[in-house]
Write an enzyme that holds these catalytic residues in place. Structure first.
Site, short mmCIF file in Angstrom:
data_model
loop_
_atom_site.label_atom_id
_atom_site.label_comp_id
_atom_site.label_asym_id
_atom_site.label_seq_id
_atom_site.Cartn_x
_atom_site.Cartn_y
_atom_site.Cartn_z
N HIS A 149 41.91 35.43 47.13
CA HIS A 149 41.29 33.96 47.16
C HIS A 149 39.85 34.01 47.77
O HIS A 149 39.52 34.50 48.87
CB HIS A 149 42.33 33.34 48.19
CG HIS A 149 43.71 33.31 47.58
ND1 HIS A 149 44.62 34.06 48.28
CD2 HIS A 149 44.43 32.78 46.57
CE1 HIS A 149 45.72 34.00 47.48
NE2 HIS A 149 45.70 33.33 46.61
N SER B 52 47.96 28.85 43.98
CA SER B 52 47.48 29.06 45.61
C SER B 52 45.93 28.71 45.60
O SER B 52 45.37 28.59 46.64
CB SER B 52 47.61 30.58 45.83
OG SER B 52 47.09 31.40 45.07
N ASP C 273 40.68 36.57 51.41
CA ASP C 273 41.68 37.62 51.41
C ASP C 273 41.88 38.24 49.79
O ASP C 273 40.83 38.37 49.11
CB ASP C 273 43.09 37.11 51.55
CG ASP C 273 43.59 36.15 50.57
OD1 ASP C 273 43.20 35.96 49.44
OD2 ASP C 273 44.74 35.66 50.89
#
Ligand code: NAG
Length: 344
Positions: A325, A37, A322
């Site tokens: 990340h 991610s 978030d």
């Protein structure tokens, strides 16, 4: 420690052709990106049954064109790296536009939630494990053979950059979730790191077997520095040590690659250490908040949904976007640190 992490759903879940879109010279013909991610720029968004995706606001709030699938407010690490080596933003493999001349500067195969092991991240519904990301590279190479002359292809691939950052989810979304994954019942931490490294080695050599010769290999992220795991402004040393077992082995594997494959260039990027130093010196880099995410995020956050759909306003002052990340501002500094440390 196991108990604590066990109930969290964390998605860590990233020639003549050597001319940029604007005509300048580049260091590399193309860049191929493998990862999770931190690097996914929109592959997972095509999976209806995946919850590890970010193709909705507030993700992309600072990105030209809005949400893309990047798990960030704006640009992610590989966007900055591409910029630094003179390449344009790369298309994601799953993008409908990822064909023809659009793939000539490279492709991003990264998938949020993915890891080295095939079952890593399965709780997210659907992710693209490392092995499958390489199968996708194979399809790209086949397509390039249809577009370029045979003797051009090998030269082109030999001068392309391979960027790999994967392994974090094999801990966060596998080993450290003993209720859902058998790995911690089957292996101790040393054995598990050995298992990951043997697969990783095999996969890097598969990429090399396809004709790629220049590699940037990043350490797995310091998971103890995620906002939900930080206490009193300090990263969890215990969790960072778990990932360090993988990174130590990775470093020695890259060292071996260098002596065994003199025709290739393998660069080990101490990205975990660099992130840790960014975290420790966050104030000096202009960050006012490093222990909370701009979108909120606390223990119990599910999937990639931010807790607050209205993000903070001073996004350049937050290190984290978030719960897992970095912000675009964080990614920009990390890219600069990587560049300074390796001068790739
Ligand atoms: C990278 O190195 C340059 C030149 O030494 C320096 O000016 C810059 O601040 C460094 N970047 C970071 C993020 O440390």
């Amino acid at each position: 420690m196991m108990m604590k992490v066990g109930y969290l759903w964390i998605s860590i879940i990233a020639a003549s052709l050597a001319l940029t879109a604007n005509g300048g010279a580049t260091d590399y013909t193309a860049m191929y990106v493998f990862g999770d991610s931190l690097l996914d720029a929109g592959n997972n968004k095509y999976f209806i049954d995946s919850i590890a995706k970010a193709d909705f606001l507030p993700y992309g709030i600072d990105f030209s064109g809005g949400p893309t699938g990047r798990l960030c407010n704006g640009k992610i690490l590989v966007d900055f790296i591409a910029e630094m080596v003179g390449l344009p933003l790369l298309p994601s493999y799953a993008d409908v536009i990822a064909k023809g001349e659009n793939i000539l500067f490279g492709v991003n195969y990264a998938s949020a939630g993915a890891g080295i092991l095939r079952d890593t991240g399965y709780l997210f519904g659907r992710v693209i494990p490392f092995e499958e990301q390489i199968n996708n590279l194979r399809k790209t190479v086949d397509e390039l053979r249809g577009q370029l002359h045979e003797n051009e292809v090998s030269k082109y691939l030999a001068n392309a950059l391979v960027f790999v950052d994967i392994g974090t989810n094999d801990y966060l979304n596998n080993y450290l979730l003993p209720t859902y994954y058998p790995s911690s019942h089957m292996y101790n931490l040393e054995q598990f790191a050995d298992l990951l490294i043997s697969l990783y080695t095999k996969h890097i050599l598969e990429i090399q077997g396809l004709g790629l010769r220049k590699f940037l290999i990043l350490e797995a992220s310091p998971i103890g520095c995620l906002p939900i795991l930080i206490h009193n402004m300090k990263c969890s040393a215990t969790l960072n040590q778990v990932v360090a077992m993988f990174n130590t082995r990775l470093k020695s594997v890259v060292h071996d690659f260098k002596s065994n494959y003199p025709g290739s260039a393998f660069t080990y990027v101490p990205s975990s250490q660099l992130f840790q130093s960014l975290f420790d010196n966050a104030e000096a880099y202009g960050f006012k908040v490093k222990d909370k995410a701009c979108c909120g995020g606390s223990a119990g956050s599910k999937g990639t949904k931010p807790v607050n759909t209205v993000p903070c306003l001073n996004r350049n002052e937050y290190l984290f976007w978030d719960f897992a990340h970095p912000t675009e501002a964080g990614n920009r500094i990390l890219a600069a640190l990587i560049h300074n440390a390796t001068s790739f």
